[in-house]
Design an enzyme around this catalytic site. Structure first.
Site, PDB file in Angstrom:
ATOM      1  N   LYS A  78      24.595  74.522 -31.711  1.00 39.20           N
ATOM      2  CA  LYS A  78      25.370  73.512 -30.992  1.00 39.20           C
ATOM      3  C   LYS A  78      25.288  72.204 -31.778  1.00 39.20           C
ATOM      4  O   LYS A  78      24.215  71.840 -32.281  1.00 39.20           O
ATOM      5  CB  LYS A  78      24.776  73.333 -29.592  1.00 39.20           C
ATOM      6  CG  LYS A  78      25.570  72.403 -28.673  1.00 39.20           C
ATOM      7  CD  LYS A  78      24.923  72.356 -27.287  1.00 39.20           C
ATOM      8  CE  LYS A  78      25.725  71.537 -26.292  1.00 39.20           C
ATOM      9  NZ  LYS A  78      25.100  71.529 -24.945  1.00 39.20           N
ATOM     10  N   SER A 153      28.385  72.591 -21.302  1.00 34.37           N
ATOM     11  CA  SER A 153      28.904  71.966 -22.505  1.00 34.37           C
ATOM     12  C   SER A 153      28.732  72.779 -23.783  1.00 34.37           C
ATOM     13  O   SER A 153      29.363  72.482 -24.788  1.00 34.37           O
ATOM     14  CB  SER A 153      28.212  70.614 -22.686  1.00 34.37           C
ATOM     15  OG  SER A 153      26.836  70.785 -22.941  1.00 34.37           O
ATOM     16  N   SER A 177      24.358  73.733 -18.924  1.00 37.19           N
ATOM     17  CA  SER A 177      25.195  73.790 -20.130  1.00 37.19           C
ATOM     18  C   SER A 177      24.957  74.999 -21.033  1.00 37.19           C
ATOM     19  O   SER A 177      25.724  75.225 -21.964  1.00 37.19           O
ATOM     20  CB  SER A 177      25.018  72.518 -20.962  1.00 37.19           C
ATOM     21  OG  SER A 177      25.809  71.478 -20.427  1.00 37.19           O
TER      22      SER A 177
END
Lengths: 493, 96
Positions: A78, A153, A177
């Site tokens: 990420k 996210s 997330s």
């Protein structure tokens, strides 16, 4: 069977036994990303030369006799995790060109175990969102149906694994997330216990809630990755947890005699019928394997999202104060003075949702409102955590859905922040209480002809990831959904 | 409730410049969000101790021993503007 269907454990075993080199494995993974990611938008950056160089180094270490748990395993990161040589944009214009000069501890540990960084994945700006639509660099698409959101996210990291581009990826989970996108894309996602994995090198969002965790296509791979990531780090004072140990909960230990708590609050109002049915079916399946189902109450669940949004935004407003346009990141041109440099750089650099949360958090901490909002939210948090303590007196793990619905369409919730926030209603409490939460696919729903995955979530007492893996492994064996890979024309196994 | 003036005040505290249109939009949106989070007050919070984090553990300390840190040039490497060994910013104190 190509690499994209292989587990991380299988790839590492092959590379260790020299059946295939890390370089070969990495090249195939990069080719796959190049081939399909143009339709998905999961990756923000790959660097073929650097990845192949790292892979060659892994081959050299193996030749020198090292034993590497993740030998040659391609891992996607990420883009709020620092990795030398790559940009770390956080999905923000503010950090569009920022290249950190160091590796996050989690990244360094993956590399030490022989993993190869495949690239950086898209996310909601500064991890603030539940659909990956808040990225400054465009949305990520759900590989099960391209007009659906992958969740967020950590949407890019979830899709990298779900679409078979990487067997493993890392995300971060502040209010869901990792777990919500895992549920939306049909993969395994773990939010470890608070303090289990070092956050050094993770760009901070809400420091009392953030945890780094893996996405994988099997429970075995998620457990393997946690073993590599876990452990104290001098660079993160909150990372002090006990040594990760699964002696009392072996992965294939089964569920005979285990008590699984079903909180009624996780199966009522607002939870989609298909989701409820799939998770109830998962519970019955485990009962059939020898587990006992018990009813538990988590009565303060309806307050988790309000408390979460006060606490998370308050902490974010403080953490994001560091983005000042002076030391790194964006600087607005021609400011007349220092105050204008700050204000203009921050206005140009931050997108609408990040600004909204900074404003809300600053409001909740401001003079005259601190007691009414922030302090009250911290008390609410204590009650929410106490709910779980009470529940774990009568059960070993809690089972519920990860998200109230299957994936929603891109654009469906993006104009209404409050509606988007509801997407975290079944995940936020876990972060407030500091508990581990594990999601894995347990079924499907059909929407407009698209087959969309549904995730089951197990929550355990602090430090009990191994127990979550053990229960989830039993469910995975029963459902046969291990190694699930999405294609836009349906699922392949 | 949050009005436009409050949003402007909070934006100034947060060092965010906002356009007129943004002030209106954020006043409306934050108003709705604040009304929503106010339901926390329905909870039986009397006498409950605030919980700052769910970690269960206390901070660990390490020896306060000097060790290598980022070389100066590397630390300055991402600066939008620098002069020699320093970050450069616009003048903040008027000339005498």
């Amino acid at each position: 069977m190509s690499d994209r269907q292989k587990s991380a454990a299988a790839i590492a075993a092959e590379v260790r036994s020299k059946k295939r080199s890390a370089v070969e494995t990495t090249r195939e993974a990069l080719d796959r990303v190049q081939e399909i990611d143009v339709r998905l938008g999961a990756f923000l950056e790959t660097d073929r030369e650097r990845a192949l160089k790292e892979a060659a180094e892994v081959d050299r270490r193996l030749a020198a006799g090292e034993t590497l748990a993740l030998a040659g395993v391609p891992v996607a990161l990420k883009d709020n995790l620092c990795a030398v040589g790559y940009r770390c944009t956080c999905g923000s214009r503010f950090l569009e060109n920022y290249r950190p000069p160091y590796d996050a501890t989690a990244v360094a540990r993956l590399k030490a175990a022989g993993a190869v960084i495949l690239g950086k994945t898209n996310l909601d700006e500064f991890a603030m969102g539940s659909s990956t639509e808040n990225s400054a660099f465009g949305p990520v698409r759900n590989p099960w149906a391209l007009d659906y959101a992958p969740g967020g996210s950590s949407g890019g990291s979830a899709v990298a694994v779900a679409a078979g581009m990487a067997p493993l990826s890392l995300g971060s989970d502040t209010g869901g997330s990792i777990r919500q996108p895992a549920s939306f894309t049909g993969v395994v996602g773990l939010k470890p216990t608070y303090g289990r994995v070092s956050r050094f090198g993770l760009v901070a969002f809400a420091s009392s809630l953030d945890q780094i965790g893996p996405f994988a296509r099997s429970i075995e791979d998620a457990a393997l990755t946690l073993r590599v990531l876990a452990g104290p780090d001098q660079a993160d004072a909150t990372c002090s947890g006990p040594v990760y140990d699964d002696a009392s909960d072996p992965l294939d230990g089964g569920v005979q005699g285990l008590k699984i708590g079903l909180p009624k609050e996780y199966f009522q109002d607002g939870v989609d019928d298909d989701v409820r049915a799939a998770v109830e079916n998962a519970a019955e399946t485990l009962k059939g394997r020898g587990a006992t189902l018990v009813k538990v109450g988590l009565p303060h669940t309806p307050y988790a999202i309000p408390a979460y949004y006060v606490i998370a935004t308050a902490e974010a407003s403080s953490n994001l104060a560091r983005f000042d346009g002076v030391r790194y990141g964006r600087r607005a041109p021609n400011p007349s003075d220092l105050a204008e440099l700050y204000a203009n750089s921050r206005h140009e650099g931050f997108g609408p949702e990040v600004r909204r949360r900074i404003l809300l958090g600053t409001f909740c901490l401001s003079s005259g409102y601190y007691d009414a909002y922030y302090e009250k939210a911290l008390r609410a948090r204590a009650l929410i955590a106490a709910d779980f303590d009470a529940a774990f007196k009568s059960c070993d793990v809690v089972l519920g859905p990860a998200a109230p619905t299957p994936a929603f369409k891109l654009g469906e919730k993006s104009s209404d922040p409050l509606q988007m926030y509801q997407s975290d209603v079944l995940t936020g409490a876990c972060n407030l209480a500091g508990l581990p939460g594990l999601v894995l696919p347990c079924g499907f729903a059909t929407r407009d002809g698209a087959r969309l995955p549904i995730g089951a979530q197990f929550i355990g007492p602090r430090g009990f990831e191994a127990r979550l893996f053990r229960v989830a492994r039993a469910l995975e064996r029963a459902t046969g959904l291990e190694g699930l890979v999405a294609t836009t024309s349906g699922a392949k196994r | 409730m949050i009005d436009r003036a409050q949003v402007a005040h909070v934006a100034a505290l947060a060092k965010l410049s906002l356009t007129e249109a943004e002030l209106d939009a954020y006043a409306r949106e934050l108003g709705a969000i604040v009304r929503y989070v106010e339901r926390i007050a329905e909870m039986p919070l009397e006498g409950v101790s605030p919980l700052a984090h769910g970690g269960g553990a206390v901070d660990r300390f390490r020896e306060d021993a000097p060790k290598d840190s980022l070389p100066r040039d590397v630390a300055l490497g991402s600066a939008p503007d620098r002069a020699d060994l320093y970050f450069r910013v616009p003048r903040m104190i008027a000339e005498p």
